[in-house]
Design a protein around this motif. Sequence first.
Motif, PDB file in Angstrom:
ATOM      1  N   LYS A  22       0.907  -1.061  -0.111  1.00  0.00           N
ATOM      2  CA  LYS A  22      -0.056  -0.017  -0.137  1.00  0.00           C
ATOM      3  C   LYS A  22       0.864   1.397   0.054  1.00  0.00           C
ATOM      4  O   LYS A  22       0.467   2.302  -0.640  1.00  0.00           O
ATOM      5  CB  LYS A  22      -1.089  -0.256   1.145  1.00  0.00           C
ATOM      6  CG  LYS A  22      -1.839   1.214   1.251  1.00  0.00           C
ATOM      7  CD  LYS A  22      -3.004   1.333   0.532  1.00  0.00           C
ATOM      8  CE  LYS A  22      -3.752   2.489   0.636  1.00  0.00           C
ATOM      9  NZ  LYS A  22      -4.351   2.938  -0.355  1.00  0.00           N
ATOM     10  N   PHE A  23       1.940   1.540   0.574  1.00  0.00           N
ATOM     11  CA  PHE A  23       2.814   2.493   0.722  1.00  0.00           C
ATOM     12  C   PHE A  23       3.464   2.730  -0.588  1.00  0.00           C
ATOM     13  O   PHE A  23       3.588   3.810  -0.952  1.00  0.00           O
ATOM     14  CB  PHE A  23       3.875   2.078   1.893  1.00  0.00           C
ATOM     15  CG  PHE A  23       5.112   3.115   2.129  1.00  0.00           C
ATOM     16  CD1 PHE A  23       4.886   4.201   2.505  1.00  0.00           C
ATOM     17  CD2 PHE A  23       6.334   2.886   1.279  1.00  0.00           C
ATOM     18  CE1 PHE A  23       5.661   5.346   2.563  1.00  0.00           C
ATOM     19  CE2 PHE A  23       7.233   3.797   1.212  1.00  0.00           C
ATOM     20  CZ  PHE A  23       6.977   4.883   2.006  1.00  0.00           C
ATOM     21  N   VAL A  24       4.014   1.525  -1.141  1.00  0.00           N
ATOM     22  CA  VAL A  24       4.746   1.536  -2.681  1.00  0.00           C
ATOM     23  C   VAL A  24       3.523   2.174  -3.416  1.00  0.00           C
ATOM     24  O   VAL A  24       3.916   3.250  -4.329  1.00  0.00           O
ATOM     25  CB  VAL A  24       5.268   0.403  -2.676  1.00  0.00           C
ATOM     26  CG1 VAL A  24       5.704   0.306  -4.186  1.00  0.00           C
ATOM     27  CG2 VAL A  24       6.494  -0.014  -2.004  1.00  0.00           C
ATOM     28  N   ALA A  25       2.575   1.823  -3.590  1.00  0.00           N
ATOM     29  CA  ALA A  25       1.312   2.251  -4.426  1.00  0.00           C
ATOM     30  C   ALA A  25       1.134   3.749  -4.114  1.00  0.00           C
ATOM     31  O   ALA A  25       1.006   4.496  -5.216  1.00  0.00           O
ATOM     32  CB  ALA A  25       0.031   1.119  -4.160  1.00  0.00           C
ATOM     33  N   ASP A  26       0.944   4.174  -2.882  1.00  0.00           N
ATOM     34  CA  ASP A  26       0.760   5.507  -2.607  1.00  0.00           C
ATOM     35  C   ASP A  26       1.679   6.306  -3.056  1.00  0.00           C
ATOM     36  O   ASP A  26       1.561   7.245  -3.592  1.00  0.00           O
ATOM     37  CB  ASP A  26       0.299   5.769  -1.192  1.00  0.00           C
ATOM     38  CG  ASP A  26      -1.114   5.187  -0.852  1.00  0.00           C
ATOM     39  OD1 ASP A  26      -1.986   4.811  -1.661  1.00  0.00           O
ATOM     40  OD2 ASP A  26      -1.321   4.979   0.590  1.00  0.00           O
ATOM     41  N   ALA A  27       3.068   6.018  -2.841  1.00  0.00           N
ATOM     42  CA  ALA A  27       4.235   6.812  -3.073  1.00  0.00           C
ATOM     43  C   ALA A  27       4.244   6.920  -4.860  1.00  0.00           C
ATOM     44  O   ALA A  27       4.795   7.754  -5.535  1.00  0.00           O
ATOM     45  CB  ALA A  27       5.475   5.936  -2.694  1.00  0.00           C
ATOM     46  N   LEU A  28       3.974   5.837  -5.576  1.00  0.00           N
ATOM     47  CA  LEU A  28       3.804   5.857  -7.135  1.00  0.00           C
ATOM     48  C   LEU A  28       2.795   7.046  -7.525  1.00  0.00           C
ATOM     49  O   LEU A  28       3.152   7.773  -8.297  1.00  0.00           O
ATOM     50  CB  LEU A  28       3.732   4.576  -7.677  1.00  0.00           C
ATOM     51  CG  LEU A  28       4.958   3.604  -7.341  1.00  0.00           C
ATOM     52  CD1 LEU A  28       4.637   2.184  -8.134  1.00  0.00           C
ATOM     53  CD2 LEU A  28       6.136   4.263  -8.208  1.00  0.00           C
ATOM     54  N   LYS A  29       1.739   6.847  -6.606  1.00  0.00           N
ATOM     55  CA  LYS A  29       0.558   7.760  -7.177  1.00  0.00           C
ATOM     56  C   LYS A  29       0.856   9.276  -7.009  1.00  0.00           C
ATOM     57  O   LYS A  29       0.670  10.135  -7.586  1.00  0.00           O
ATOM     58  CB  LYS A  29      -0.587   7.298  -6.284  1.00  0.00           C
ATOM     59  CG  LYS A  29      -1.839   8.157  -6.633  1.00  0.00           C
ATOM     60  CD  LYS A  29      -3.013   7.524  -5.837  1.00  0.00           C
ATOM     61  CE  LYS A  29      -4.087   8.492  -5.720  1.00  0.00           C
ATOM     62  NZ  LYS A  29      -5.068   7.548  -5.128  1.00  0.00           N
ATOM     63  N   LEU A  30       1.598   9.391  -5.758  1.00  0.00           N
ATOM     64  CA  LEU A  30       2.111  10.522  -5.511  1.00  0.00           C
ATOM     65  C   LEU A  30       3.321  11.288  -6.406  1.00  0.00           C
ATOM     66  O   LEU A  30       3.095  12.435  -6.696  1.00  0.00           O
ATOM     67  CB  LEU A  30       2.619  10.866  -3.941  1.00  0.00           C
ATOM     68  CG  LEU A  30       2.976  12.014  -3.323  1.00  0.00           C
ATOM     69  CD1 LEU A  30       1.747  13.126  -3.387  1.00  0.00           C
ATOM     70  CD2 LEU A  30       3.597  11.888  -1.917  1.00  0.00           C
TER      71      LEU A  30
END
Length: 66
Positions: A22-30
């Motif tokens: 979840k952290f990695v997905a949010d970081a990529l989105k940001l």
Amino acid sequence: MGFSKIIFVVVIGLVGWMVYKKFVADALKLAKANAAKRRETETGAIGTLVKDPATGEYRVKRPDEA
């Protein structure tokens, strides 16, 4: 080490893996959003236009769109 301890460690591991993903997905989105914002700032654009496939008209891209 009892069977319940092994299950506990496995569950903690799975929860940790899900939080990481979840952290990695949010970081990529940001990162994508920041890159788009930077491009808009560099070009002086107010927003990104996208073409509506149904009507053929262009509109400003909403922030929640990919």
